[in-house]
Design a protein around this motif. Structure first.
Motif, PDB file in Angstrom:
ATOM      1  N   LEU A  10      22.748 -63.822  16.641  1.00  0.00           N
ATOM      2  CA  LEU A  10      23.408 -63.895  15.325  1.00  0.00           C
ATOM      3  C   LEU A  10      22.410 -63.655  14.201  1.00  0.00           C
ATOM      4  CD1 LEU A  10      25.820 -66.919  15.857  1.00  0.00           C
ATOM      5  CD2 LEU A  10      26.494 -64.570  15.343  1.00  0.00           C
TER       6      LEU A  10
ATOM      7  N   MET B   2      19.552 -61.923  14.336  1.00  0.00           N
ATOM      8  CA  MET B   2      19.155 -60.514  14.287  1.00  0.00           C
ATOM      9  C   MET B   2      20.337 -59.621  13.896  1.00  0.00           C
ATOM     10  SD  MET B   2      16.289 -60.189  17.225  1.00  0.00           S
ATOM     11  CE  MET B   2      17.118 -61.149  18.434  1.00  0.00           C
ATOM     12  N   GLY B   3      21.544 -60.009  14.312  1.00  0.00           N
ATOM     13  CA  GLY B   3      22.751 -59.267  13.919  1.00  0.00           C
ATOM     14  C   GLY B   3      22.920 -59.281  12.406  1.00  0.00           C
ATOM     15  N   GLY B   4      22.694 -60.439  11.800  1.00  0.00           N
ATOM     16  CA  GLY B   4      22.788 -60.573  10.344  1.00  0.00           C
ATOM     17  C   GLY B   4      21.768 -59.697   9.637  1.00  0.00           C
TER      18      GLY B   4
ATOM     19  N   LEU C 226      20.251 -57.018  10.838  1.00  0.00           N
ATOM     20  CA  LEU C 226      20.550 -55.594  11.060  1.00  0.00           C
ATOM     21  C   LEU C 226      21.716 -55.136  10.185  1.00  0.00           C
ATOM     22  CD1 LEU C 226      20.126 -55.158  14.928  1.00  0.00           C
ATOM     23  CD2 LEU C 226      18.740 -54.151  13.115  1.00  0.00           C
TER      24      LEU C 226
END
Lengths: 139, 152
Positions: free
Chosen positions: A73, A75-77, A79
């Protein structure tokens, strides 16, 4: 204890991202970002893991799974935010929306799913704090 | 542009969910230190992969290494404190504190790089200060109300 933890969060968490501002100021290329962040995460890992290992710690699978979800989550945020900026959306829109939006999501989830009841003064603090974060990311 | 807005909202959702998942992990009685270790372990693995894929080499100068180590430790301590605090208090307040902490490097860069203190920044810092006072006083009042409720 809670107050002390809040002060620790305030002083350490914000400073942790300061390096990404310092690297360009030192005239270093943006390609250095990934090796820098690898070492950044590795240092944090060693800092928390070392005392645990010295105490003979053995990890459970529960923490491995929750840890993977949280890392994903995070790293998703990052990216999603980087992609929004690369797509041409200005930073003064991207940062307030992502940061302000996340505060709003947590406030709603805290009330609906975790049954958190805040004093009206605390709600005022949450509102003013959210507004301050949005203004900081715009300025 | 539509995709950029969607990405922006996805970012907000990811960060918001991160705080909620942290609270869920706390409710599932995850060991705080072990959880932080695994978050940083997975992130290190991913970033190392990205470094070798994009840069192909791993060359860092002494000052950059020092900066990365020092601030990486700050990040781990900060997240450890956040994860510990949600066991004692509200996730809403702790998450706000995580975001308000962005004001500290802003203050440091005003001091270090002589950045201009704009009117907007001054308002933001004043609001942050008032918000902190409200949060701390609110927490004190909540504790007092809870204590009197338990006594009754």
């Amino acid at each position: 204890m809670w107050l002390l933890l809040m002060l620790v969060i305030l002083l350490t968490n914000g400073m942790s991202s300061f390096g990404l501002k310092v690297l360009p100021a030192w005239g270093l290329p943006s390609s250095l970002k990934y090796p820098y962040l690898t070492l950044w995460y590795a240092a944090g890992l060693v800092c928390i893991a070392l005392p645990l290992l010295l105490r003979g710690w053995k990890s459970g699978w529960k923490e491995v799974g929750w840890g993977a979800l949280l890392a994903g989550l995070s790293m998703g945020g990052q990216l999603a935010m980087a992609n929004a900026l690369q797509s041409g959306l200005p930073g003064n829109v991207v940062f307030p929306v992502t940061i302000g939006g996340s505060i709003l999501i947590v406030a709603v989830a805290g009330r609906l799913f975790f049954a958190e009841k805040l004093h009206p003064l605390s709600w005022t603090g949450v509102f003013l704090g959210g507004l301050s974060v949005v203004l900081l990311s715009v300025s | 542009m539509k995709l950029a807005v969607l990405m922006c909202l996805a970012g907000a959702l990811c960060f918001g969910l991160m705080a909620c998942v942290s609270k869920l992990a706390e409710r599932k009685k995850c060991n705080t230190s072990a959880l932080v270790v695994w978050i940083f372990a997975w992130a290190t693995l991913f970033m190392a992969g990205q470094s070798f894929r994009l840069a192909g080499k791993f060359q860092l100068t002494g000052p950059v290494v020092g900066l990365a180590v020092g601030l990486g430790i700050c990040a781990a301590v900060g997240y450890f404190a956040f994860q510990s605090s949600i066991a004692l208090g509200k996730v809403t307040v702790a998450w706000l504190m995580m975001n308000l902490s962005a004001g500290v490097p802003a203050l440091v860069s005003i001091y270090l790089y002589g950045e201009k203190m704009s009117l907007l920044k001054s308002i933001a810092f004043t609001l942050a200060l008032v918000a902190l006072l409200c949060l701390f006083q609110g927490n004190r009042l909540e504790t007092r109300v809870n204590a009197s409720g338990e006594a009754a």
